[in-house]
Design a protein around this motif. Structure first.
Motif, PDB file in Angstrom:
ATOM      1  N   ALA A 155       0.829  -1.202   0.000  1.00 33.59           N
ATOM      2  CA  ALA A 155       0.000   0.000   0.000  1.00 33.59           C
ATOM      3  C   ALA A 155       0.865   1.255   0.000  1.00 33.59           C
ATOM      4  O   ALA A 155       0.548   2.235  -0.688  1.00 33.59           O
ATOM      5  N   ARG A 156       1.953   1.225   0.762  1.00 35.15           N
ATOM      6  CA  ARG A 156       2.842   2.390   0.799  1.00 35.15           C
ATOM      7  C   ARG A 156       3.495   2.622  -0.558  1.00 35.15           C
ATOM      8  O   ARG A 156       3.534   3.749  -1.046  1.00 35.15           O
ATOM      9  N   ARG A 157       4.002   1.566  -1.154  1.00 34.48           N
ATOM     10  CA  ARG A 157       4.676   1.703  -2.451  1.00 34.48           C
ATOM     11  C   ARG A 157       3.703   2.121  -3.542  1.00 34.48           C
ATOM     12  O   ARG A 157       4.071   2.871  -4.453  1.00 34.48           O
ATOM     13  N   GLY A 158       2.477   1.629  -3.482  1.00 34.15           N
ATOM     14  CA  GLY A 158       1.503   1.924  -4.518  1.00 34.15           C
ATOM     15  C   GLY A 158       0.606   3.107  -4.221  1.00 34.15           C
ATOM     16  O   GLY A 158      -0.261   3.440  -5.030  1.00 34.15           O
ATOM     17  N   ALA A 159       0.799   3.752  -3.034  1.00 39.13           N
ATOM     18  CA  ALA A 159      -0.028   4.889  -2.616  1.00 39.13           C
ATOM     19  C   ALA A 159      -1.515   4.539  -2.676  1.00 39.13           C
ATOM     20  O   ALA A 159      -2.327   5.274  -3.240  1.00 39.13           O
ATOM     21  N   LEU A 160      -1.858   3.384  -2.085  1.00 40.15           N
ATOM     22  CA  LEU A 160      -3.225   2.887  -2.115  1.00 40.15           C
ATOM     23  C   LEU A 160      -3.779   2.778  -0.701  1.00 40.15           C
ATOM     24  O   LEU A 160      -3.030   2.687   0.276  1.00 40.15           O
ATOM     25  N   ASP A 161      -5.100   2.794  -0.589  1.00 37.77           N
ATOM     26  CA  ASP A 161      -5.746   2.655   0.720  1.00 37.77           C
ATOM     27  C   ASP A 161      -5.481   1.272   1.292  1.00 37.77           C
ATOM     28  O   ASP A 161      -5.400   0.279   0.559  1.00 37.77           O
ATOM     29  N   HIS A 162      -5.412   1.207   2.613  1.00 32.50           N
ATOM     30  CA  HIS A 162      -5.011  -0.028   3.277  1.00 32.50           C
ATOM     31  C   HIS A 162      -5.783  -0.160   4.582  1.00 32.50           C
ATOM     32  O   HIS A 162      -5.876   0.795   5.363  1.00 32.50           O
ATOM     33  N   CYS A 163      -6.359  -1.336   4.816  1.00 32.96           N
ATOM     34  CA  CYS A 163      -7.024  -1.620   6.087  1.00 32.96           C
ATOM     35  C   CYS A 163      -6.466  -2.934   6.626  1.00 32.96           C
ATOM     36  O   CYS A 163      -6.831  -4.009   6.145  1.00 32.96           O
ATOM     37  N   PRO A 164      -5.571  -2.898   7.625  1.00 36.13           N
ATOM     38  CA  PRO A 164      -4.909  -4.111   8.097  1.00 36.13           C
ATOM     39  C   PRO A 164      -5.832  -5.089   8.800  1.00 36.13           C
ATOM     40  O   PRO A 164      -5.512  -6.277   8.894  1.00 36.13           O
ATOM     41  N   ASP A 165      -6.984  -4.609   9.303  1.00 42.60           N
ATOM     42  CA  ASP A 165      -7.903  -5.511  10.010  1.00 42.60           C
ATOM     43  C   ASP A 165      -9.286  -5.512   9.377  1.00 42.60           C
ATOM     44  O   ASP A 165     -10.296  -5.655  10.073  1.00 42.60           O
ATOM     45  N   LEU A 166      -9.335  -5.394   8.057  1.00 41.73           N
ATOM     46  CA  LEU A 166     -10.626  -5.482   7.378  1.00 41.73           C
ATOM     47  C   LEU A 166     -11.282  -6.834   7.625  1.00 41.73           C
ATOM     48  O   LEU A 166     -12.493  -6.935   7.802  1.00 41.73           O
ATOM     49  N   LEU A 167     -10.452  -7.894   7.661  1.00 38.80           N
ATOM     50  CA  LEU A 167     -10.942  -9.256   7.844  1.00 38.80           C
ATOM     51  C   LEU A 167     -10.444  -9.835   9.163  1.00 38.80           C
ATOM     52  O   LEU A 167      -9.365  -9.472   9.647  1.00 38.80           O
ATOM     53  N   ILE A 168     -11.213 -10.737   9.730  1.00 34.22           N
ATOM     54  CA  ILE A 168     -10.822 -11.435  10.950  1.00 34.22           C
ATOM     55  C   ILE A 168     -11.062 -12.932  10.774  1.00 34.22           C
ATOM     56  O   ILE A 168     -11.878 -13.350   9.953  1.00 34.22           O
TER      57      ILE A 168
END
Length: 239
Positions: free
Chosen positions: A147-160
């Motif tokens: 996400a950092r390299r691609g400048a994209l949105d990121h949600c680390p805990d979208l799924l459980i």
């Protein structure tokens, strides 16, 4: 100062530790032994296929034809063997978290056809008990770096993971799908993020696709418009 640091801490090969010319690189021997995926690939899972690429006609491997995927498209950076396998296992079990950043660079290149503005990146989740034992989720490290390299949105805990599941290693395809059935869901506090979004699920390795299928189905059930998958390495039949 930089030159002094390079004298004290010269760049080392990510795989074997030999000296290399630049940071986060591979020596010539390890590069040659690292099976990067290129050329014609399955549009659903990224496994390499014989023939030449035709951008107007997606093709699919036998596994994806036999078991259609719930996600739209998929890519992988490496074949899971040789040096690639060693690096994946080092990232997963050997505390080599430094591998996540260069691996994300390889994944960014392999996953270029999948990446576009507005995409939401999310990792395959670990159950909290396994996360406590391992101390980090390698898929989350890859997703964050990507996400950092691609400048994209990121949600680390979208799924459980709603329940702990036995390890998938050594199980056949049907057992893997049964093992993960019903185990993955959207985080209750992240449900507002999925509707109307395109989601990219990130993991370290794809074997049968059972875990990625469960993740994709959870996102689609929550209202995601489309799901794609991107992995560092793909297990290829016969390896």
């Amino acid at each position: 100062m930089q030159s002094v640091l390079r004298l004290i801490y010269p760049p080392r090969c990510l795989a074997c530790g030999d000296r290399v010319e630049s940071d986060f690189g591979l020596c010539m021997a390890c590069w040659a032994a690292t099976p990067f995926i290129s050329g014609l690939v399955c549009d659903a899972c990224g496994t390499p296929l014989p023939g030449t690429a035709d951008p107007g006609a997606p093709v699919y491997c036998d596994d994806c034809l036999a078991r259609p995927r719930p996600w739209a498209r998929g890519r992988a950076a490496l074949i899971y063997r040789d040096t690639a396998r060693k690096m994946v296992l080092a990232l997963k079990h050997g505390d080599r978290t430094d591998l996540a950043a260069p691996a994300a660079g390889w994944m960014l290149q392999a996953g270029a056809p999948l990446l576009r503005p507005g995409l939401l990146i999310a990792p395959v989740p670990l159950h909290r008990y396994r996360l406590i034992r391992r101390r980090y989720n390698q898929a989350a490290l890859l997703a964050r770096a990507l996400a950092r390299r691609g400048a994209l949105d990121h949600c680390p805990d979208l799924l459980i993971r709603r329940r702990p599941t036995p390890v998938q290693e050594g199980l056949g395809a049907e057992a893997r799908f049964a093992n993960i059935d019903g185990a993955i869901a959207l985080h209750p506090r992240r449900r507002a993020l999925a509707p109307g979004r395109e989601v990219l699920i990130v993991d370290d390795v794809m074997t049968s696709g059972a875990t990625l299928s469960a993740c994709a189905e959870a996102c689609l059930a929550a209202g995601a418009t489309e799901v794609s998958v991107l992995v560092l390495a793909r297990v290829v039949r016969g390896d």
